[in-house]
Design a protein around this motif. Structure first.
Motif: not given
Length: 375
Positions: A305-326
């Motif tokens: 989850l933490e690694n996925a959240a970092r990826v989401v942040l790097s793209k400038g997106d909000n940390i949502t369940g959908v974005k983190v899951g993808q």
């Protein structure tokens, strides 16, 4: 108004501290960087004897900094009129003499921020006296060729430091993994004669952790004789060592207020202030190789989850369940994430309580986890 800067794991903050000793004729330095938890541009200021955070205070500055962070130019010389703050910016408490062009030059160095893939900014102010750089029989004003040589030297110095920083972090991580295995061994064989050998390893780890934290402050550590014995008899949670050392060093720094390059004393009182509560604990470490299967699965899931959240942040997106899951290595749906968190609610809460410095992004910004932790 400034506040004491808490150590962050940002390259630009480490360079801000190192520029004091790496840049000849150093006067001041400012760092502007994106903070993934607060989701905003933050600032820090360094002088020859202190580093502090600064409240930028208004949106216009952040907008200008955001524009400058998009440039990929590694290093450049800038004029006072080209920087996004001036002597009238009271919030940054910039002194007027900073802008005396006859006495100072300003070098802008960019460091890539892995959280949003833009570049953090480091502004270094130093005296324009060319003798600081070993250039004799020259007037104070640096020529274009001299500036080119100086910027190359500073870039190389920064690159060497960042490379060493990366290697040190990797070595520390490997050492922590080794100590986790040692901790598991000690738990099983506390009466074995082999324990003495492994205690030496643990003591060495504590000393090295102290040295690393003290070196970050450009200070020299001095340890009392009592501490050596306390470290040698340490039987607490190995995973707590790094945080306790940071607290000890911070306490010593506040009480002694040492100048750059001087000695900071770590005595028994300072050590026991943060280690005493765990010295007599049985070795029930949360190291991940020794915990039960449910905890082990929870650790793996939190890491993903933490690694996925970092990826989401790097793209400038909000940390949502959908974005983190993808963004996970094996993509899953948002409901699946929520179900997993509920299923492993007990070990997840326990792990987060025992390891407050782990999984910082999701603990503070991922609502499905925040809801469980606050329940």
């Amino acid at each position: 108004m400034t506040t004491t800067l808490q150590k962050n794991h940002f390259e630009v903050i480490d360079l801000l501290a190192q520029s004091i000793s790496l840049v000849p004729g150093f006067q001041h330095a400012y760092a502007f960087y994106y903070h993934p938890i607060d989701k905003e541009i933050q600032a820090a200021y360094a002088t020859n004897d202190s580093i502090s955070t600064i409240d930028t205070g208004f949106d216009k500055l952040s907008i200008n900094i955001a524009k400058l962070r998009k440039s990929k130019q590694k290093i450049e010389w800038v004029d006072k009129n080209e920087i996004p703050f001036d002597k009238r910016t009271k919030n940054l408490e910039i002194q007027k003499e900073v802008f005396d062009e006859l006495k100072h030059h300003i070098l802008l160095y960019r460091v890539k921020n892995t959280f949003d893939n833009s570049y953090d900014l480091l502004y270094v102010f130093f005296k324009a006296d060319s003798s600081n750089f070993g250039i004799k029989n020259s007037n104070n004003k640096l020529s274009t060729d001299q500036k080119s040589i100086i910027s190359t030297l500073i870039t190389n110095s920064f690159n060497i430091f960042l490379k060493q920083r990366k290697e040190n972090n990797k070595a520390q991580e490997l050492l922590r993994q080794d100590l986790a295995r040692v901790n598991q061994y000690l738990k099983k064989y506390k009466s074995s004669s082999e324990v003495k050998k492994y205690k030496k390893i643990i003591k060495s780890y504590i000393y090295s952790t102290f040295d690393i934290e003290i070196n970050k402050l450009n200070l020299i550590g001095n340890y009392s004789e009592e501490i050596d014995e306390l470290m040698n008899s340490y039987t607490g949670n190995i995973n707590a060592i790094q945080n306790n050392v940071k607290q000890c060093v911070a306490m010593a720094y506040r009480s002694q207020n040492p100048v750059i390059g001087s000695i900071i004393n770590i005595d028994e009182i300072i050590y026991q202030s943060f280690f005493s509560n765990i010295e007599n604990e049985s070795v029930t470490s949360t190291n991940y190789s020794a915990i039960d299967s449910r905890k082990q699965k929870a650790v793996q899931f939190l890491n993903n989850l933490e690694n996925a959240a970092r990826v989401v942040l790097s793209k400038g997106d909000n940390i949502t369940g959908v974005k983190v899951g993808q963004a996970m290595e094996a993509p899953i749906t948002a409901p699946a994430i929520s179900d997993y968190i509920k299923k492993y609610q007990k070990p997840i809460k326990l792990l987060c309580q025992e390891n407050p410095e782990q999984w910082l992004i999701i603990q503070k910004s991922f609502n499905p986890l925040k809801n469980i932790l606050s329940a």
